[in-house]
Design a protein around this motif. Structure first.
Motif, PDB file in Angstrom:
ATOM      1  N   GLU A   1       1.145   7.232 -23.122  1.00  0.00           N
ATOM      2  CA  GLU A   1       1.447   8.377 -22.248  1.00  0.00           C
ATOM      3  C   GLU A   1       0.960   9.694 -22.858  1.00  0.00           C
ATOM      4  O   GLU A   1       0.480  10.582 -22.142  1.00  0.00           O
ATOM      5  CB  GLU A   1       2.956   8.440 -22.003  1.00  0.00           C
ATOM      6  N   THR A   2       1.081   9.811 -24.189  1.00  0.00           N
ATOM      7  CA  THR A   2       0.616  11.034 -24.850  1.00  0.00           C
ATOM      8  C   THR A   2      -0.894  11.177 -24.703  1.00  0.00           C
ATOM      9  O   THR A   2      -1.413  12.274 -24.430  1.00  0.00           O
ATOM     10  CB  THR A   2       1.009  11.011 -26.334  1.00  0.00           C
ATOM     11  N   LEU A   3      -1.594  10.075 -24.860  1.00  0.00           N
ATOM     12  CA  LEU A   3      -3.056  10.110 -24.720  1.00  0.00           C
ATOM     13  C   LEU A   3      -3.465  10.444 -23.288  1.00  0.00           C
ATOM     14  O   LEU A   3      -4.440  11.179 -23.064  1.00  0.00           O
ATOM     15  CB  LEU A   3      -3.647   8.763 -25.141  1.00  0.00           C
ATOM     16  N   VAL A   4      -2.722   9.947 -22.308  1.00  0.00           N
ATOM     17  CA  VAL A   4      -3.008  10.294 -20.906  1.00  0.00           C
ATOM     18  C   VAL A   4      -2.839  11.791 -20.701  1.00  0.00           C
ATOM     19  O   VAL A   4      -3.668  12.448 -20.051  1.00  0.00           O
ATOM     20  CB  VAL A   4      -2.097   9.496 -19.950  1.00  0.00           C
ATOM     21  N   ALA A   5      -1.759  12.354 -21.243  1.00  0.00           N
ATOM     22  CA  ALA A   5      -1.533  13.795 -21.096  1.00  0.00           C
ATOM     23  C   ALA A   5      -2.688  14.587 -21.692  1.00  0.00           C
ATOM     24  O   ALA A   5      -3.063  15.649 -21.177  1.00  0.00           O
ATOM     25  CB  ALA A   5      -0.222  14.186 -21.768  1.00  0.00           C
ATOM     26  N   GLN A   6      -3.286  14.081 -22.774  1.00  0.00           N
ATOM     27  CA  GLN A   6      -4.421  14.756 -23.403  1.00  0.00           C
ATOM     28  C   GLN A   6      -5.737  14.494 -22.679  1.00  0.00           C
ATOM     29  O   GLN A   6      -6.783  14.979 -23.107  1.00  0.00           O
ATOM     30  CB  GLN A   6      -4.554  14.296 -24.861  1.00  0.00           C
ATOM     31  N   GLY A   7      -5.691  13.708 -21.610  1.00  0.00           N
ATOM     32  CA  GLY A   7      -6.904  13.407 -20.860  1.00  0.00           C
ATOM     33  C   GLY A   7      -7.719  12.277 -21.447  1.00  0.00           C
ATOM     34  O   GLY A   7      -8.856  12.050 -21.025  1.00  0.00           O
ATOM     35  N   ARG A   8      -7.159  11.526 -22.368  1.00  0.00           N
ATOM     36  CA  ARG A   8      -7.893  10.441 -23.050  1.00  0.00           C
ATOM     37  C   ARG A   8      -7.464   9.103 -22.438  1.00  0.00           C
ATOM     38  O   ARG A   8      -6.812   8.277 -23.067  1.00  0.00           O
ATOM     39  CB  ARG A   8      -7.607  10.499 -24.547  1.00  0.00           C
ATOM     40  N   LEU A   9      -7.851   8.890 -21.182  1.00  0.00           N
ATOM     41  CA  LEU A   9      -7.359   7.732 -20.450  1.00  0.00           C
ATOM     42  C   LEU A   9      -7.903   6.420 -20.995  1.00  0.00           C
ATOM     43  O   LEU A   9      -7.195   5.407 -21.001  1.00  0.00           O
ATOM     44  CB  LEU A   9      -7.687   7.871 -18.954  1.00  0.00           C
ATOM     45  N   GLN A  10      -9.150   6.402 -21.444  1.00  0.00           N
ATOM     46  CA  GLN A  10      -9.697   5.161 -21.987  1.00  0.00           C
ATOM     47  C   GLN A  10      -8.966   4.777 -23.280  1.00  0.00           C
ATOM     48  O   GLN A  10      -8.653   3.600 -23.499  1.00  0.00           O
ATOM     49  CB  GLN A  10     -11.192   5.300 -22.259  1.00  0.00           C
ATOM     50  N   ALA A  11      -8.682   5.757 -24.121  1.00  0.00           N
ATOM     51  CA  ALA A  11      -7.925   5.474 -25.339  1.00  0.00           C
ATOM     52  C   ALA A  11      -6.520   4.979 -24.997  1.00  0.00           C
ATOM     53  O   ALA A  11      -5.981   4.073 -25.654  1.00  0.00           O
ATOM     54  CB  ALA A  11      -7.847   6.723 -26.220  1.00  0.00           C
ATOM     55  N   ALA A  12      -5.921   5.571 -23.947  1.00  0.00           N
ATOM     56  CA  ALA A  12      -4.599   5.122 -23.500  1.00  0.00           C
ATOM     57  C   ALA A  12      -4.661   3.675 -23.029  1.00  0.00           C
ATOM     58  O   ALA A  12      -3.761   2.872 -23.321  1.00  0.00           O
ATOM     59  CB  ALA A  12      -4.095   6.023 -22.375  1.00  0.00           C
ATOM     60  N   PHE A  13      -5.709   3.337 -22.295  1.00  0.00           N
ATOM     61  CA  PHE A  13      -5.891   1.959 -21.823  1.00  0.00           C
ATOM     62  C   PHE A  13      -5.979   0.996 -23.012  1.00  0.00           C
ATOM     63  O   PHE A  13      -5.383  -0.084 -22.996  1.00  0.00           O
ATOM     64  CB  PHE A  13      -7.153   1.879 -20.970  1.00  0.00           C
ATOM     65  N   ASP A  14      -6.691   1.392 -24.045  1.00  0.00           N
ATOM     66  CA  ASP A  14      -6.838   0.531 -25.223  1.00  0.00           C
ATOM     67  C   ASP A  14      -5.498   0.319 -25.917  1.00  0.00           C
ATOM     68  O   ASP A  14      -5.203  -0.792 -26.392  1.00  0.00           O
ATOM     69  CB  ASP A  14      -7.848   1.149 -26.196  1.00  0.00           C
ATOM     70  N   ILE A  15      -4.667   1.362 -25.989  1.00  0.00           N
ATOM     71  CA  ILE A  15      -3.326   1.209 -26.569  1.00  0.00           C
ATOM     72  C   ILE A  15      -2.487   0.252 -25.711  1.00  0.00           C
ATOM     73  O   ILE A  15      -1.728  -0.580 -26.231  1.00  0.00           O
ATOM     74  CB  ILE A  15      -2.631   2.583 -26.684  1.00  0.00           C
ATOM     75  N   GLN A  16      -2.642   0.362 -24.404  1.00  0.00           N
ATOM     76  CA  GLN A  16      -1.917  -0.562 -23.518  1.00  0.00           C
ATOM     77  C   GLN A  16      -2.337  -2.009 -23.761  1.00  0.00           C
ATOM     78  O   GLN A  16      -1.510  -2.929 -23.694  1.00  0.00           O
ATOM     79  CB  GLN A  16      -2.156  -0.177 -22.061  1.00  0.00           C
ATOM     80  N   GLU A  17      -3.613  -2.228 -24.042  1.00  0.00           N
ATOM     81  CA  GLU A  17      -4.070  -3.578 -24.361  1.00  0.00           C
ATOM     82  C   GLU A  17      -3.348  -4.105 -25.603  1.00  0.00           C
ATOM     83  O   GLU A  17      -2.949  -5.270 -25.664  1.00  0.00           O
ATOM     84  CB  GLU A  17      -5.581  -3.581 -24.597  1.00  0.00           C
ATOM     85  N   ARG A  18      -3.163  -3.239 -26.610  1.00  0.00           N
ATOM     86  CA  ARG A  18      -2.397  -3.634 -27.796  1.00  0.00           C
ATOM     87  C   ARG A  18      -0.963  -3.975 -27.409  1.00  0.00           C
ATOM     88  O   ARG A  18      -0.376  -4.929 -27.935  1.00  0.00           O
ATOM     89  CB  ARG A  18      -2.393  -2.496 -28.823  1.00  0.00           C
ATOM     90  N   ALA A  19      -0.399  -3.204 -26.497  1.00  0.00           N
ATOM     91  CA  ALA A  19       0.981  -3.447 -26.079  1.00  0.00           C
ATOM     92  C   ALA A  19       1.116  -4.774 -25.343  1.00  0.00           C
ATOM     93  O   ALA A  19       2.083  -5.518 -25.549  1.00  0.00           O
ATOM     94  CB  ALA A  19       1.459  -2.293 -25.195  1.00  0.00           C
ATOM     95  N   PHE A  20       0.155  -5.093 -24.479  1.00  0.00           N
ATOM     96  CA  PHE A  20       0.208  -6.391 -23.789  1.00  0.00           C
ATOM     97  C   PHE A  20       0.087  -7.544 -24.784  1.00  0.00           C
ATOM     98  O   PHE A  20       0.751  -8.572 -24.643  1.00  0.00           O
ATOM     99  CB  PHE A  20      -0.898  -6.471 -22.732  1.00  0.00           C
ATOM    100  N   ALA A  21      -0.763  -7.382 -25.782  1.00  0.00           N
ATOM    101  CA  ALA A  21      -0.879  -8.414 -26.817  1.00  0.00           C
ATOM    102  C   ALA A  21       0.441  -8.557 -27.573  1.00  0.00           C
ATOM    103  O   ALA A  21       0.854  -9.673 -27.922  1.00  0.00           O
ATOM    104  CB  ALA A  21      -2.015  -8.053 -27.777  1.00  0.00           C
ATOM    105  N   HIS A  22       1.121  -7.437 -27.803  1.00  0.00           N
ATOM    106  CA  HIS A  22       2.423  -7.455 -28.490  1.00  0.00           C
ATOM    107  C   HIS A  22       3.460  -8.196 -27.645  1.00  0.00           C
ATOM    108  O   HIS A  22       4.248  -9.002 -28.172  1.00  0.00           O
ATOM    109  CB  HIS A  22       2.867  -6.013 -28.759  1.00  0.00           C
ATOM    110  N   ILE A  23       3.463  -7.941 -26.337  1.00  0.00           N
ATOM    111  CA  ILE A  23       4.390  -8.648 -25.435  1.00  0.00           C
ATOM    112  C   ILE A  23       4.154 -10.154 -25.500  1.00  0.00           C
ATOM    113  O   ILE A  23       5.087 -10.955 -25.593  1.00  0.00           O
ATOM    114  CB  ILE A  23       4.214  -8.138 -23.983  1.00  0.00           C
ATOM    115  N   GLU A  24       2.887 -10.535 -25.442  1.00  0.00           N
ATOM    116  CA  GLU A  24       2.542 -11.961 -25.470  1.00  0.00           C
ATOM    117  C   GLU A  24       2.954 -12.590 -26.786  1.00  0.00           C
ATOM    118  O   GLU A  24       3.518 -13.694 -26.824  1.00  0.00           O
ATOM    119  CB  GLU A  24       1.031 -12.110 -25.250  1.00  0.00           C
ATOM    120  N   ARG A  25       2.686 -11.902 -27.864  1.00  0.00           N
ATOM    121  CA  ARG A  25       2.966 -12.450 -29.196  1.00  0.00           C
ATOM    122  C   ARG A  25       4.472 -12.588 -29.458  1.00  0.00           C
ATOM    123  O   ARG A  25       4.912 -13.559 -30.074  1.00  0.00           O
ATOM    124  CB  ARG A  25       2.331 -11.541 -30.252  1.00  0.00           C
ATOM    125  N   CYS A  26       5.253 -11.628 -28.957  1.00  0.00           N
ATOM    126  CA  CYS A  26       6.682 -11.598 -29.278  1.00  0.00           C
ATOM    127  C   CYS A  26       7.566 -12.101 -28.137  1.00  0.00           C
ATOM    128  O   CYS A  26       8.800 -12.096 -28.273  1.00  0.00           O
ATOM    129  CB  CYS A  26       7.095 -10.178 -29.654  1.00  0.00           C
TER     130      CYS A  26
END
Length: 903
Positions: A534-559
């Motif tokens: 969300e912080t990256l989205v506020a800064q206008g860095r949507l692609q970086a935010a998307f990449d962090i979300q990918e890490r989060a989905f991997a975390h959900i799957e792993r845990c």
């Protein structure tokens, strides 16, 4: 013996039939496969599936449909011989088998086997309702038959129970094909087709997917829903009452059990009904007596709603509606028996390491002391794993006097009520804390209490109060909730975010991620990743935010966090980002996934996901779906007290809806009741959104000067705090405002800046939300200014996307109608494949609708056909034109239209 001919024919198909081609692979006639077993409890459409698929696949079959009277060797032999005779006459062109009543059953089978040809075209012998066959002579005879059955014949068994015909050995040898409950459950597309054929107003995707979850795809339950409703509202109302305790299901289950089980087994079922899932070791702890494993196996053989999710595991569970029915019938057990069973089940689950299921049973055991001990001991684990609704039930069972007397229970009450947005109850818990904080037992939890107060403050929008409370908590030792220091750090990080200190917030959240990982708090780790995004989205860095979300989905799957409420946070922000990138189908799926996570938590949690679904429907021009989502939005907003972030987002969507429907009265009412606009303190995205909502409302009401003042002040704040995404949206509002006022130069200046910012943010949805004025402004901008190459390409892309959007209330034009098609084919410069692999009229229509930006579901709705039919036409279209992706189909249609339009 006279034979009933109706038993030697396939069953009649229902009027509303859903074709199920996805199961075709199970029907392949392979000489290795001796048996196809279709096994499931009643109501799963087993017989209908076989009767529908065999003609569709042009497979020859002879039928035998059994009943309870046929479990006699002589009677079964007569019918089996008749079914075999029909196969011989109609398919094999050989003499039918002779029936000799003087011979025993096994000898007759030998005679029939010997009379069958060694080679023939593949075919089937279908035996329906095989669960009636238990006689050892018949079972032994058919086992022998299968060992010597000719390779061209596949015995197809339709049964509620697993036949004792040596099937495990066949499975190991690859001679058995199986279709079970998991395959027979209706999927989303099949359920949608069923609704489309029977309802004039099919339910929304949200309601339909919820129905599938609540019924687990059981066709009979879905049919029950559909047959009793004629409107979306009626469907939703009945869905709320859907339960195994509904009188219709109670009566049906009663008849089923009375016909299938004796009194002892029915009592065993009621006892097992206290458990959500069970295994022989768990049942041994729960029940007295021996032979537990054998009794469970016997229950499995009854063909009732007992599922083994993993066939390689010993755990079982009941179908959700059957489990509700069993809980409804618990009154047949004495109250003492029920309490004893729940108490034992709680202890058993605790011993097996599942505190959540232990707590669920302890609530029912009516033992307050044991419940308090379990809550205080397991509270930290249950909070960390998101069991808020369960904890709320337990606390409500104890009552406020008991909860308010315990510092640990009060703390749990505070966090649970906060997690469920019941901030008045969180305030109540903090009142209990402050009244008793001088007591030593309460002083021990000073760090935990300070963190809770900080969390409430941040949720009330008071970051100035939250930050010092969180900082104070970090100076104290945590003595009960180990994650307290990390939680306090997260609150401090969120406070900095709200105050507009994005870089500091980003640095702190990365530290929170590391600390959460270090202490093994998976839920807090997921929250930190989401806030990072969300912080990256506020800064206008949507692609970086998307990449962090990918890490989060991997975390959900792993845990294994996919069912925790915090997972909705991730699905929600993913759907918001995808909408902004105009990836509407994916945005819709993400929002639906978020709603599914919260299915058991209550609809009030799903506000943000419904906002995205409404925005998707608006972007598609789907007025009916959008109206339903707006109705839900307004209902949810009226019933809850939400943070300004949630309200501002929802209000923006409501304003867009009112604008599309020219409902200025609704806009005026909203402006009177809306949260106040304070542009001078808009240091975060939700405060910015709220002020922007005010400006949009003023524009709609013809008060442009007031709107301009708000937007200019807002833009200054966005620049001050580095809120790049909000700056992009503010410029779009300013451009629209000046365009409406006739100030073309000023409007194009704002739009030019917005395009430049979009090169960093990637915004598309916010642009397209402007509608027709966007195309006019972009056209004027392209003619009269020097855009850089990137901005010009973005402008052209936006014009193309805007041209495909549907306005509310307007039907989609079939751009490729007969006249246009003839024009295209007659041209000498069209691709050669168009001539050598001509498309059908329907394929031309679908190509045009794909070019118009419609999804498969919308195309099916537009053409009044099933989604499966659309998929079939698209597959044919793609094959004929050597197309691999939807983008290629859009490009082809655009190229063809451009040729005939002379562009």
């Amino acid at each position: 013996m006279p034979l009933i001919q109706e038993k030697l024919a396939p069953p009649p198909l229902p009027v509303s039939l859903v074709a199920r081609p996805r199961l075709n692979d199970h029907f392949v006639l392979d000489e290795r496969v001796r048996v196809l077993l279709v096994m499931a409890p009643p109501g799963y459409g087993k017989s209908t599936l076989v009767a529908e698929r065999l003609p569709a696949l042009e497979q020859t079959a002879s039928w035998l449909r059994l009943d309870a009277c046929d479990d006699q060797p002589a009677r079964f032999a007569a019918y089996f011989a008749a079914a075999l005779a029909r196969l011989c006459r109609e398919h094999l062109a050989v003499s039918p088998p002779a029936v000799d009543d003087a011979l025993p059953f096994d000898a007759q089978l030998e005679t029939w086997l010997a009379g069958l040809p060694a080679e023939a075209s593949p075919c089937r012998l279908v035996i329906d309702e095989f669960e009636h066959i238990r006689h050892p002579t018949i079972v032994e005879g058919l086992t022998h038959w299968l060992r010597h059955q000719p390779r061209w014949l596949t015995l197809t068994l339709v049964s509620r129970t697993r036949p004792a015909l040596g099937l495990p050995a066949m499975r190991l040898r690859g001679e058995l094909e199986e279709i079970d409950v998991a395959q027979l459950a209706l999927d989303q597309e099949e359920a949608q087709t069923l609704c489309a054929e029977q309802l004039s107003f099919p339910p929304t995707r949200v309601s339909l997917e919820r129905a599938l979850r609540l019924t687990e795809g059981w066709p009979m339950a879905l049919t029950w829903l559909i047959e009793r409703t004629t409107t979306r509202a009626g469907f939703d109302a009945l869905l709320e009452r859907l339960s195994g305790a509904h009188p219709d299901f109670v009566a049906w289950f009663d008849d089923l059990l009375n016909a299938s089980l004796d009194a002892a087994d029915q009592e065993l079922l009621l006892q097992l009904g206290v458990l959500e899932r069970f295994s022989p070791p768990l049942v041994a702890r729960l029940l007295d007596g021996d032979r537990v494993t054998q009794r469970l196996e016997a229950l499995e053989q009854t063909g009732l709603f007992l599922h083994r999710p993993d066939p390689h595991d010993q755990w079982c569970r009941f179908h959700v509606l059957f489990a509700q029915y069993l809980r409804h019938r618990r009154h047949e057990l004495s109250l003492d028996t029920q309490r004893r069973l729940h108490g034992r089940a709680s202890q058993a689950w605790l011993a097996l390491g599942d505190p959540a299921l232990a707590l669920a049973q302890a609530i029912e055991a009516d033992d307050p002391d044991a419940l308090v001990a379990l809550l205080e001991d397991q509270g930290p684990y249950l909070l960390a794993h998101g069991h808020f609704a369960l904890l709320a039930r337990a606390l409500a069972t104890l009552g406020e006097p008991r909860v308010g007397a315990s510092p640990r229970l009060t703390l749990i009450h505070g966090w649970v009520s906060h997690a469920q947005y019941q901030f008045d109850r969180t305030t109540q818990a903090i009142g209990w804390i402050e009244a008793q904080l001088d007591e030593p037992a309460w002083q021990e939890l000073a760090a935990e209490f300070a963190t809770l107060r900080a969390q409430l403050a941040i949720n009330q929008g008071d970051a100035e109060r939250a930050a010092p409370l969180a900082e104070h908590a970090l100076t104290l030792p945590a003595r009960y909730l180990a994650a307290t220091p990390v939680s306090a750090g997260a609150i401090l990080c969120e406070s900095r975010f709200v105050q507009g200190h994005l870089e500091e917030s980003l640095t702190r959240i990365q530290a929170v991620e590391q600390e959460a990982r270090h202490i093994g708090d998976d839920q807090l780790m997921l929250w930190a990743l989401c806030h990072h995004s969300e912080t990256l989205v506020a800064q206008g860095r949507l692609q970086a935010a998307f990449d962090i979300q990918e890490r989060a989905f991997a975390h959900i799957e792993r845990c294994g966090l996919g069912r925790l409420p915090v997972a909705e946070f991730l699905h929600r922000i993913r759907s918001q980002l995808l909408w902004e990138w105009h990836r509407l189908d994916e945005a819709e799926q993400a929002a639906l996934a978020g709603i599914a996570v919260l299915d058991n938590q209550g609809e009030h949690w799903t506000l943000q996901c419904h906002v995205v679904l409404a925005k998707v429907a608006q972007a598609r021009g789907d007025q009916g779906q959008c109206a339903d989502h707006i109705r839900r939005l307004r209902k949810i907003l009226a019933e809850g007290d939400y943070h300004i972030d949630w309200r501002a987002n929802a209000h923006a969507t409501l304003l867009a809806w009112w604008q599309a429907n020219d409902d200025r009265d609704a806009v005026a009412r909203w402006l009177q009741e809306a949260p106040p606009a304070e542009p001078d303190t808009a240091s975060n995205h939700f405060a910015q959104a709220n002020v922007r909502n005010h400006a949009r409302a003023l524009m709609l009401l013809g008060r442009p000067d007031e709107a301009r003042a708000l937007l200019e002040a807002l833009e200054a704040q966005a620049e001050r705090f580095g809120l790049v995404t909000d700056a992009n949206r503010n410029r779009l509002c300013l451009a629209t405002l000046e365009w409406q006022c006739g100030h073309q130069a000023a409007a194009l200046d704002h739009l030019s800046v917005a395009l430049e910012l979009a090169s960093r943010t990637g915004l598309i949805g916010s642009f397209l939300r402007l509608g027709r004025p966007l195309v006019e402004m972009l056209g004027a901008l392209g003619e009269g200014s020097e855009l850089d190459e990137l901005s010009r390409a973005r402008a052209e892309r936006l014009i193309e996307l805007a041209g495909r959007q549907r306005d509310f209330g307007r039907a989609v034009r079939l751009m490729l109608d007969d006249t246009v098609i003839a024009d295209i084919v007659a041209r000498p410069d069209v691709p050669e494949l168009i001539r050598t692999s001509p498309l059908t009229r329907r394929e031309w229509q679908i190509l045009g609708l794909i070019h118009a930006g419609l999804s498969n579901e919308q195309i099916a709705e537009q053409l009044s056909v099933a989604p499966t039919t659309v998929k079939t036409h698209i597959r044919s279209l793609y094959q004929k034109q050597n197309i691999r992706r939807r983008e290629e189909a859009i490009a082809l249609a655009g190229d063809l239209l451009a040729r005939i339009q002379g562009e």
